[in-house]
Design an enzyme around this catalytic site. Structure first.
Site, short mmCIF file in Angstrom:
data_model
loop_
_atom_site.label_atom_id
_atom_site.label_comp_id
_atom_site.label_asym_id
_atom_site.label_seq_id
_atom_site.Cartn_x
_atom_site.Cartn_y
_atom_site.Cartn_z
N TYR A 23 0.84 -1.21 0.00
CA TYR A 23 0.00 0.00 0.00
C TYR A 23 0.88 1.25 0.00
O TYR A 23 0.67 2.17 -0.80
CB TYR A 23 -0.93 -0.01 1.23
CG TYR A 23 -1.71 1.28 1.36
CD1 TYR A 23 -2.78 1.55 0.51
CD2 TYR A 23 -1.34 2.24 2.31
CE1 TYR A 23 -3.46 2.75 0.59
CE2 TYR A 23 -2.03 3.44 2.39
CZ TYR A 23 -3.09 3.69 1.53
OH TYR A 23 -3.76 4.89 1.61
N GLU A 45 -11.16 4.57 4.18
CA GLU A 45 -10.90 5.63 5.16
C GLU A 45 -12.07 5.75 6.14
O GLU A 45 -11.86 5.92 7.34
CB GLU A 45 -10.68 6.98 4.47
CG GLU A 45 -9.43 7.07 3.59
CD GLU A 45 -8.11 6.90 4.35
OE1 GLU A 45 -8.10 6.98 5.59
OE2 GLU A 45 -7.09 6.67 3.68
N TRP A 53 -5.29 1.96 11.21
CA TRP A 53 -5.17 1.66 9.77
C TRP A 53 -4.78 0.19 9.60
O TRP A 53 -5.18 -0.47 8.64
CB TRP A 53 -4.15 2.61 9.14
CG TRP A 53 -3.96 2.41 7.68
CD1 TRP A 53 -2.81 2.08 7.04
CD2 TRP A 53 -4.96 2.53 6.64
NE1 TRP A 53 -3.03 1.97 5.68
CE2 TRP A 53 -4.34 2.24 5.42
CE3 TRP A 53 -6.33 2.83 6.65
CZ2 TRP A 53 -5.03 2.26 4.20
CZ3 TRP A 53 -7.02 2.84 5.45
CH2 TRP A 53 -6.36 2.56 4.24
#
Ligand SMILES: [Zn+2]
Length: 184
Positions: A23, A45, A53
């Site tokens: 990522y 998000e 995260w």
């Protein structure tokens, strides 16, 4: 991540798994123009809100599968029984408000697609503007898009500065990709 000054520093220190590395190296801060991918980023998000995260990224495949591979049209048509199905799925973030926001936002994106040709063109038509104006604009259009979520989303796709720190080995590559914030 508290002991690291940035996501980049934590990645360099080998704090995270290969999923994060992928990522960080290939998506974070790089332009994205494909509508379903943009919707997917926004959804990720939103799902992260209040969580780490790490938690969300590690569930990314099951989140993507649960939300019809981030297909805007399919998610826009989710019914109350889809909401119940998602609430029973342990592979995702089971929060009714987040699920409802995903559906509402997909419907809003469909309207933008009709008016602007694509979600991407709508985002691009709003650029450049100040961070606080982006936040107002997202608050008006979408659900569950507060300050942090909007900021992270726009940083992630290169419209706001700040994804990679200048010390990051990827920083030059990001600059070469001509992120939109360079034009602001
Ligand atoms: Zn970085």
């Amino acid at each position: 991540m508290a002991q690291y000054n940035s996501y980049c520093a934590a990645i360099s220190a080998g704090k995270f798994n290969a999923k994060h590395q992928d990522y960080h190296d290939h998506y974070y801060g790089f332009a994205e123009t494909e509508d379903n991918a943009l919707f997917g980023s926004l959804l990720m998000e939103i799902n992260q809100a209040g969580l780490s995260w790490d938690t969300v990224l590690n569930k990314s495949e099951s989140i993507k599968a649960a939300y019809a591979n981030f297909d805007i049209d399919q998610v826009a048509n989710f019914t109350p029984s889809d909401i119940e199905r998602l609430l029973k799925n342990p592979g995702i973030i089971r929060m009714r408000k987040k699920i409802e926001a995903a559906i509402y936002n997909a419907q809003q994106i469909q309207l933008l697609q009709r008016e602007y040709g694509s979600f991407y063109h709508w985002i691009d038509s709003q650029h450049p503007q100040k961070e606080e104006d982006w936040i107002k604009c997202f608050k008006k259009k979408f659900k569950f898009t507060g300050k942090e979520i909007t900021k992270e989303f726009l940083m992630g796709i290169g419209y706001l500065k700040g994804a990679h720190v200048p010390e990051c080995p990827l920083y030059d590559k990001v600059l070469k990709s001509q992120p939109k914030w360079l034009e602001a």
